[in-house]
Write an enzyme that holds these catalytic residues in place. Structure first.
Site, mmCIF file in Angstrom:
data_model
loop_
_atom_site.group_PDB
_atom_site.id
_atom_site.type_symbol
_atom_site.label_atom_id
_atom_site.label_comp_id
_atom_site.label_asym_id
_atom_site.label_seq_id
_atom_site.Cartn_x
_atom_site.Cartn_y
_atom_site.Cartn_z
ATOM 1 N N GLY A 235 0.789 -1.107 0.087
ATOM 2 C CA GLY A 235 -0.012 -0.215 -0.219
ATOM 3 C C GLY A 235 0.758 1.399 -0.210
ATOM 4 C CG ASP A 236 3.631 1.906 3.176
ATOM 5 O OD1 ASP A 236 2.281 2.570 3.371
ATOM 6 O OD2 ASP A 236 4.028 1.111 3.784
#
Length: 286
Positions: A235-236
């Site tokens: 997600g980062d």
């Protein structure tokens, strides 16, 4: 060169590979173990740096070996750590249990990753950046950084993470140009009124199902078919890819495709920190 400040968690991760995630009172066999840096702000900064975006980091680590290792790893990746605070206490350590499908279970100590304050970012730093990316942190710190970024003429993005249901982040969401959420966080955000809090763009990652941009209309991208190894930090990387594309002049649709590619590449490797090149992304998009 475009310059971004990422503010939030800097951790040290111990990743345990297991044959399966154990049920309550169950047991699993450890098939591998790695140690490396983690934390949403630092993960995003590393991926953005690998995509040619000059990245600085605001966060905090302890004056211990884990803090030293985290700083050394980030510096080696090219991230500006001159505003990474060293404080008395323990660096936050997270134990990540990853099964053979790439699914993750997280255990963590409190540590000092939220000891930094907005005042630790001097005006000269905020005046030097084009964009400020906020991840999970104390509410008052996020509010002040968002306000100061706006005053300095920078755009703002916010990825609140797992603590979204514990903190009233509506004021920060209202300030953000881009709000990054996963599917579970998007459900919580809708319940908490965050999605209606501002006029910015909401970007939702749906894991193997791609992602979605919500603004005046909804646009989706189905993602890329890869075999996940470890979804930690995907997600980062997704947020980093999206922001790098936007800051490079791409529209939201192309940025979403880049974000999905970056997230997919992250899921193909072990650990939370992902070094991605534009060539890697273009190869996957083609």
């Amino acid at each position: 060169m475009t310059r971004v400040l990422c503010a939030g968690h800097v951790n040290w991760d111990v990743t345990l590979r297991v044959d399966s995630l154990p049920a309550p009172d169950g047991e699993a066999a450890i098939t591998g173990q790695t140690h490396a840096g983690g934390g949403s702000a630092s993960n995003t900064a590393v991926t953005m740096e690998s995509l040619g975006v000059d990245s600085a980091l605001l966060g905090s680590v302890g004056e211990d070996d884990y803090g030293r290792l985290a700083r050394e790893e980030l510096t080696a990746a090219g991230v500006d750590c001159s505003h990474l605070q060293r404080t008395i206490g323990e660096t936050t350590v997270k134990y990540l249990v990853v099964d053979d499908r790439g699914e993750v279970m997280v255990l963590a100590n409190d540590g000092v990753n939220e000891s930094f304050r907005a005042a630790d970012a001097p005006d000269s730093l905020l005046d030097s950046v084009d964009h400020v990316h906020l991840t999970s942190q104390r509410l008052e710190t996020a509010e002040m950084l968002a306000e100061r970024a706006r005053d300095a003429g920078a755009t703002v993005s916010f990825a609140p993470g797992r603590r979204l249901d514990e903190r009233d982040y509506r004021s920060v969401a209202a300030t953000a140009d881009y709000l990054f959420l996963n599917e579970r966080e998007a459900e919580t955000a809708a319940e908490e009124g965050l999605l209606a809090a501002g006029d910015g763009v909401t970007v939702i990652t749906r894991g193997e199902d791609g992602g979605e941009v919500r603004a005046s209309s909804r646009r989706t991208h189905s993602g890329y078919d890869v075999e996940p190894v470890d979804t930690t930090g995907a997600g980062d990387a997704f947020a980093a890819g999206f922001l790098a594309a936007v800051l490079n002049g791409e529209d939201d649709d192309d940025a979403l495709a880049v974000a999905n590619a970056a997230g997919a590449l992250a899921a193909k490797s072990i650990g939370a920190r992902t070094h991605v090149s534009w060539a890697d992304i273009e190869d996957l998009r083609e």
